[in-house]
Design a protein around this motif. Structure first.
Motif, PDB file in Angstrom:
ATOM      1  N   GLU A  37     -13.439  -3.883  45.822  1.00 22.27           N
ATOM      2  CA  GLU A  37     -13.803  -2.456  45.806  1.00 22.27           C
ATOM      3  C   GLU A  37     -13.216  -1.718  44.610  1.00 22.27           C
ATOM      4  O   GLU A  37     -13.710  -0.666  44.235  1.00 22.27           O
ATOM      5  CB  GLU A  37     -13.415  -1.757  47.123  1.00 22.27           C
ATOM      6  CG  GLU A  37     -11.929  -1.606  47.350  1.00 22.27           C
ATOM      7  CD  GLU A  37     -11.304  -2.775  48.102  1.00 22.27           C
ATOM      8  OE1 GLU A  37     -10.104  -2.694  48.383  1.00 22.27           O
ATOM      9  OE2 GLU A  37     -12.012  -3.743  48.385  1.00 22.27           O
ATOM     10  N   LYS A  38     -12.153  -2.245  44.002  1.00 19.17           N
ATOM     11  CA  LYS A  38     -11.564  -1.612  42.817  1.00 19.17           C
ATOM     12  C   LYS A  38     -12.175  -2.129  41.516  1.00 19.17           C
ATOM     13  O   LYS A  38     -11.888  -1.596  40.446  1.00 19.17           O
ATOM     14  CB  LYS A  38     -10.056  -1.862  42.775  1.00 19.17           C
ATOM     15  CG  LYS A  38      -9.280  -1.154  43.858  1.00 19.17           C
ATOM     16  CD  LYS A  38      -7.799  -1.407  43.681  1.00 19.17           C
ATOM     17  CE  LYS A  38      -6.974  -0.725  44.738  1.00 19.17           C
ATOM     18  NZ  LYS A  38      -5.537  -1.004  44.564  1.00 19.17           N
ATOM     19  N   ALA A  39     -13.003  -3.160  41.604  1.00 16.17           N
ATOM     20  CA  ALA A  39     -13.606  -3.754  40.404  1.00 16.17           C
ATOM     21  C   ALA A  39     -14.641  -2.810  39.802  1.00 16.17           C
ATOM     22  O   ALA A  39     -15.238  -1.983  40.511  1.00 16.17           O
ATOM     23  CB  ALA A  39     -14.254  -5.086  40.752  1.00 16.17           C
ATOM     24  N   LYS A  40     -14.813  -2.930  38.498  1.00 20.13           N
ATOM     25  CA  LYS A  40     -15.770  -2.088  37.779  1.00 20.13           C
ATOM     26  C   LYS A  40     -16.912  -2.955  37.250  1.00 20.13           C
ATOM     27  O   LYS A  40     -16.754  -4.161  37.073  1.00 20.13           O
ATOM     28  CB  LYS A  40     -15.069  -1.397  36.607  1.00 20.13           C
ATOM     29  CG  LYS A  40     -13.978  -0.453  37.058  1.00 20.13           C
ATOM     30  CD  LYS A  40     -13.304   0.203  35.882  1.00 20.13           C
ATOM     31  CE  LYS A  40     -12.221   1.150  36.360  1.00 20.13           C
ATOM     32  NZ  LYS A  40     -11.487   1.739  35.243  1.00 20.13           N
ATOM     33  N   PRO A  41     -18.063  -2.337  36.957  1.00 26.41           N
ATOM     34  CA  PRO A  41     -19.171  -3.115  36.411  1.00 26.41           C
ATOM     35  C   PRO A  41     -18.838  -3.665  35.028  1.00 26.41           C
ATOM     36  O   PRO A  41     -18.069  -3.064  34.269  1.00 26.41           O
ATOM     37  CB  PRO A  41     -20.325  -2.123  36.313  1.00 26.41           C
ATOM     38  CG  PRO A  41     -19.861  -0.865  36.921  1.00 26.41           C
ATOM     39  CD  PRO A  41     -18.414  -0.943  37.183  1.00 26.41           C
ATOM     40  N   VAL A  42     -19.420  -4.815  34.706  1.00 27.12           N
ATOM     41  CA  VAL A  42     -19.243  -5.417  33.389  1.00 27.12           C
ATOM     42  C   VAL A  42     -19.899  -4.524  32.350  1.00 27.12           C
ATOM     43  O   VAL A  42     -20.985  -3.980  32.573  1.00 27.12           O
ATOM     44  CB  VAL A  42     -19.881  -6.831  33.361  1.00 27.12           C
ATOM     45  CG1 VAL A  42     -19.860  -7.413  31.976  1.00 27.12           C
ATOM     46  CG2 VAL A  42     -19.164  -7.740  34.329  1.00 27.12           C
ATOM     47  N   ARG A  90     -15.906  -6.769  36.832  1.00 24.88           N
ATOM     48  CA  ARG A  90     -14.699  -7.157  36.110  1.00 24.88           C
ATOM     49  C   ARG A  90     -13.516  -6.510  36.809  1.00 24.88           C
ATOM     50  O   ARG A  90     -13.686  -5.518  37.528  1.00 24.88           O
ATOM     51  CB  ARG A  90     -14.776  -6.715  34.651  1.00 24.88           C
ATOM     52  CG  ARG A  90     -14.896  -5.226  34.467  1.00 24.88           C
ATOM     53  CD  ARG A  90     -15.126  -4.838  33.017  1.00 24.88           C
ATOM     54  NE  ARG A  90     -15.497  -3.448  32.900  1.00 24.88           N
ATOM     55  CZ  ARG A  90     -14.654  -2.454  32.669  1.00 24.88           C
ATOM     56  NH1 ARG A  90     -13.371  -2.703  32.508  1.00 24.88           N
ATOM     57  NH2 ARG A  90     -15.078  -1.219  32.574  1.00 24.88           N
ATOM     58  N   PRO A  91     -12.288  -7.046  36.640  1.00 26.92           N
ATOM     59  CA  PRO A  91     -11.134  -6.442  37.315  1.00 26.92           C
ATOM     60  C   PRO A  91     -10.921  -4.983  36.955  1.00 26.92           C
ATOM     61  O   PRO A  91     -10.482  -4.194  37.786  1.00 26.92           O
ATOM     62  CB  PRO A  91      -9.956  -7.299  36.857  1.00 26.92           C
ATOM     63  CG  PRO A  91     -10.558  -8.609  36.511  1.00 26.92           C
ATOM     64  CD  PRO A  91     -11.921  -8.290  35.971  1.00 26.92           C
ATOM     65  N   GLY A  92     -11.204  -4.575  35.734  1.00 23.97           N
ATOM     66  CA  GLY A  92     -11.129  -3.167  35.369  1.00 23.97           C
ATOM     67  C   GLY A  92      -9.727  -2.596  35.317  1.00 23.97           C
ATOM     68  O   GLY A  92      -9.517  -1.454  35.692  1.00 23.97           O
ATOM     69  N   GLY A  93      -8.757  -3.400  34.905  1.00 21.96           N
ATOM     70  CA  GLY A  93      -7.404  -2.902  34.736  1.00 21.96           C
ATOM     71  C   GLY A  93      -6.529  -2.949  35.970  1.00 21.96           C
ATOM     72  O   GLY A  93      -5.347  -2.621  35.907  1.00 21.96           O
ATOM     73  N   GLN A  94      -7.063  -3.355  37.091  1.00 23.19           N
ATOM     74  CA  GLN A  94      -6.246  -3.429  38.301  1.00 23.19           C
ATOM     75  C   GLN A  94      -5.288  -4.617  38.245  1.00 23.19           C
ATOM     76  O   GLN A  94      -5.555  -5.607  37.580  1.00 23.19           O
ATOM     77  CB  GLN A  94      -7.120  -3.511  39.551  1.00 23.19           C
ATOM     78  CG  GLN A  94      -7.938  -4.802  39.651  1.00 23.19           C
ATOM     79  CD  GLN A  94      -8.670  -4.923  40.963  1.00 23.19           C
ATOM     80  OE1 GLN A  94      -8.053  -4.913  42.018  1.00 23.19           O
ATOM     81  NE2 GLN A  94      -9.991  -5.027  40.888  1.00 23.19           N
TER      82      GLN A  94
END
Length: 111
Positions: free
Chosen positions: A56-61, A28-32
């Motif tokens: 590389e800035k994405a976070k796991p779902v 997921r985008p993770g706030g970026q």
């Protein structure tokens, strides 16, 4: 923040992905913030735009919790329940009818 880099359709460099592409990878985008955009030209209208995020800035779902699973099951059951007869239709009630097919067309279903 300056202007976003703009890439032509299907020509984005590696390391960028749309929300759907991230989700397919379990991310997921993770706030970026949006990192770039794709533009697909069209003849008579403005271009189609897709926003890209850095992989590389994405976070796991986040995993589904039992409470989320229960809420999703309840919501899907409500979409299958006919408001007229109260039965589970076995399919999602069409919003165009607002009721199950049996209640919407009783004369055709009785035959």
């Amino acid at each position: 923040m300056g202007a976003l880099p703009v890439f032509r359709w299907r020509l984005a460099p590696d390391g960028y992905a749309t929300r759907r592409q991230l989700r397919a990878r379990g991310l997921r985008p993770g706030g970026q913030d949006v990192a770039a955009q794709l533009e697909r030209p069209r003849r008579r209208r403005g271009p189609l735009v897709a926003y890209l995020y850095r992989v590389e800035k994405a976070k796991p779902v986040r995993p589904m919790t039992p409470a989320k699973w229960a809420a999703l099951a309840k919501a899907n059951a409500a979409r299958r329940t006919c408001p007229t007869c109260g039965r589970d239709a076995g399919y999602v009630i069409p919003t165009s009818l607002g009721m199950c097919v049996t209640c919407a067309y009783p004369e055709e279903c009785a035959a």
